[in-house]
Design an enzyme around this catalytic site. Structure first.
Site, PDB file in Angstrom:
ATOM      1  CB  ALA A  93      27.363  27.099  10.688  1.00  0.00           C
ATOM      2  CB  ALA A  94      30.153  23.369   7.908  1.00  0.00           C
ATOM      3  N   GLY A  95      28.474  21.964   9.233  1.00  0.00           N
ATOM      4  CA  GLY A  95      27.432  20.286   9.867  1.00  0.00           C
ATOM      5  C   GLY A  95      25.714  20.796  10.315  1.00  0.00           C
ATOM      6  CG  ASP A  96      25.328  23.726  13.494  1.00  0.00           C
ATOM      7  OD1 ASP A  96      24.635  22.758  13.491  1.00  0.00           O
ATOM      8  OD2 ASP A  96      25.355  24.933  13.481  1.00  0.00           O
TER       9      ASP A  96
HETATM   10  P1  ADP Z   1      31.010  19.853  11.416  1.00  0.00           P
HETATM   11  O1  ADP Z   1      30.991  21.441  10.985  1.00  0.00           O
HETATM   12  O2  ADP Z   1      30.006  19.084  12.244  1.00  0.00           O
HETATM   13  O3  ADP Z   1      32.163  19.319  12.074  1.00  0.00           O
HETATM   14  P2  ADP Z   1      32.336  18.529   9.117  1.00  0.00           P
HETATM   15  O4  ADP Z   1      33.568  19.641   8.452  1.00  0.00           O
HETATM   16  O5  ADP Z   1      32.648  17.368   8.445  1.00  0.00           O
HETATM   17  O6  ADP Z   1      31.162  19.500  10.128  1.00  0.00           O
HETATM   18  O7  ADP Z   1      31.046  19.544   7.547  1.00  0.00           O
HETATM   19  C1  ADP Z   1      29.489  18.899   6.937  1.00  0.00           C
HETATM   20  C2  ADP Z   1      29.658  18.950   6.116  1.00  0.00           C
HETATM   21  O8  ADP Z   1      30.209  20.637   5.465  1.00  0.00           O
HETATM   22  C3  ADP Z   1      30.802  18.352   5.131  1.00  0.00           C
HETATM   23  O9  ADP Z   1      30.138  17.012   4.420  1.00  0.00           O
HETATM   24  C4  ADP Z   1      31.005  18.821   3.585  1.00  0.00           C
HETATM   25  O10 ADP Z   1      29.517  19.103   3.181  1.00  0.00           O
HETATM   26  C5  ADP Z   1      30.698  20.599   3.933  1.00  0.00           C
HETATM   27  N1  ADP Z   1      32.359  21.061   4.264  1.00  0.00           N
HETATM   28  C6  ADP Z   1      33.128  21.034   5.257  1.00  0.00           C
HETATM   29  N2  ADP Z   1      34.260  21.894   4.676  1.00  0.00           N
HETATM   30  C7  ADP Z   1      34.419  21.769   3.406  1.00  0.00           C
HETATM   31  C8  ADP Z   1      35.432  21.863   2.643  1.00  0.00           C
HETATM   32  N3  ADP Z   1      36.652  22.474   2.835  1.00  0.00           N
HETATM   33  N4  ADP Z   1      34.873  22.170   1.673  1.00  0.00           N
HETATM   34  C9  ADP Z   1      33.699  21.234   0.842  1.00  0.00           C
HETATM   35  N5  ADP Z   1      32.878  20.906   2.020  1.00  0.00           N
HETATM   36  C10 ADP Z   1      32.700  21.614   3.109  1.00  0.00           C
END
Ligand code: ADP
Length: 313
Positions: free
Chosen positions: A251-254
C-alpha cells in the site's frame, strides 16, 4: 481556507496477509503467520486521505457477505464517507492474498468479486456525490467501461482527476486518457504503459514524455525507495524518497496517491503536495499492513518537522 471536496472510486478487498521469512519460489511451500486486514487500492487511498483529516467520499461495490460488512464498518470507522457505497445481494466481496517477506517485499493475488461488477449506470449515479470543485481519484481495479464512464462525467462535473493506473489493463479510451489531470503509475505500471524501463529519474523523464502523449495533463511516477518524478508540458521535477527502514511496502503507492489527493484538496502547492505524499508513503512502509499503516496528520507533521531539521543540517 476550507479543503476542496474529495472523492475516491475504486476497489475494496479483504486482505488475507501471510507474513513469511521470504517469498516462496514456484512449487515451494513455506510456513507463515496469517492475519486479516481491510484493503483494496481504492479503499486504502480513501483511508489514507481520511487519516490526514479529510472526509472523502468513496464509491466501491461490496458483497452482502461478512467480509462486506466488516469492510464497510472499517471504512466508516476510518472517517470515510460511505453513502455512495453499493452493497450487492448475493455477491462476494473482493479478497486478496498478500505475502510479505521479512525484507518488506510482497506478492499479491486478487479475487475481485463484486469489484469486477461495477457497471456504468452505478458510476453515473455515484457521481451525484461529486461536489463543485472536487478532486476525484480513480484506480484501475474497476472495469474499464466503468472508468470510461466516470472520466466522461468530467465534462459535466468539471472535477480534477487523478488516475492511478493500477493494476494496468487495456480498455481506457483515448478520450478518457485526455480527461486525466494527473496519471500516477509506479515503475512497473509506467513500463507497461510506455515500454520504457523506469529505473531512475532519467528513465522516468523519458517515460513521462510518453505518458503525456497518451493525453493526461501531467505525469507523476513513483519510484519506490528512490522517490517520485513529476512532469507536465512545461515543467518537471524529481523529489527523493525520505530515508526510512521499510518493513512492509504493501500500500505504499496507495498511501502516496491518497496523500497526494488530500494535499491538493488542502490546497498545498504542487511540489509541497508531492513532498507530503512522499512523507506519508515513507511512514506507511515503516509499518505492517495496508490501511492500518496509514499515518495520522499529526504523525506526518512531526515526521516532516524532523526531516526539515535534517535537510537544513
Ligand atoms: P507501489 O507501492 O504502487 O508499488 P512504489 O513502490 O513506487 O509504489 O512506492 C510509492 C511511494 O512509496 C514511493 O514514491 C515512495 O514515496 C514510497 N516508498 C516506497 N518504498 C519506500 C522506501 N523503501 N523508503 C521510502 N519510501 C518508500
Amino acid at each position: 481556507m476550507t479543503a476542496r471536496p474529495l472523492m475516491f472510486f475504486g476497489t475494496t478487498n479483504l486482505d488475507l496477509c501471510f507474513n513469511v521469512e521470504r517469498l516462496p519460489m514456484p512449487g515451494e511451500s513455506l510456513m507463515g503467520i496469517l492475519s486479516r486486514h481491510p484493503g483494496g487500492k481504492g479503499a486504502n487511498q480513501a483511508v489514507a486521505a481520511a487519516r490526514l483529516g479529510l472526509k472523502p467520499h468513496f464509491y466501491t461495490r461490496l458483497g452482502d457477505d461478512d467480509a462486506g460488512q466488516s469492510l464497510l464498518k472499517s471504512l466508516t470507522e476510518a472517517g470515510v464517507c460511505t453513502d455512495a457505497i453499493e452493497i450487492c445481494v448475493g455477491e462476494v466481496s473482493g479478497s486478496a492474498l498478500v505475502l510479505v517477506g521479512d525484507d518488506g517485499s510482497n506478492m499479491i493475488v486478487i479475487d475481485p468479486g463484486a469489484n469486477a461488477k461495477v457497471a456504468q449506470d452505478m458510476i453515473a449515479s455515484a457521481t451525484k456525490f461529486i461536489e463543485h470543485d472536487a478532486i476525484v481519484v480513480a484506480e484501475m481495479g474497476m472495469p474499464s467501461v466503468a472508468l470510461n464512464r466516470l472520466f466522461e462525467m468530467k465534462r459535466d462535473k468539471g472535477f480534477e482527476l487523478i488516475f492511478n493506473p493500477a493494476p494496468v489493463r487495456p480498455g481506457l479510451s483515448s478520450a478518457a486518457w485526455r480527461s486525466v489531470d494527473f496519471v500516477t503509475p509506479n515503475q512497473r505500471e509506467a513500463f507497461e504503459l510506455t515500454g520504457i524501463e523506469v529505473c531512475d529519474f532519467d528513465s522516468a523523464a523519458a517515460a513521462a514524455v510518453r505518458l503525456l502523449d497518451l493525453g493526461p495533463r501531467a505525469a507523476l511516477i513513483t519510484l519506490g525507495a528512490q522517490g517520485a518524478y513529476y512532469a507536465d508540458a512545461t515543467h518537471s521535477f524529481a523529489l527523493h524518497a525520505f530515508p526510512v527502514k521499510a518493513v512492509d511496502t504493501t500500500a505504499a503507492g496507495d498511501a502516496f496517491n491518497g496523500a497526494f489527493a488530500a494535499s491538493l484538496a488542502q490546497r498545498l502547492p504542487l511540489r509541497e503536495a508531492v513532498r507530503k505524499a512522499l512523507a506519508v508513503a515513507a511512514l506507511c512502509v515503516t509499518r505492517r499492513g495496508a490501511q492500518s499503516s496509514m499515518p495520522s496528520a499529526d504523525a506526518v507533521d512531526e515526521f516532516l518537522k524532523s526531516q526539515t531539521i535534517l535537510e537544513l543540517e
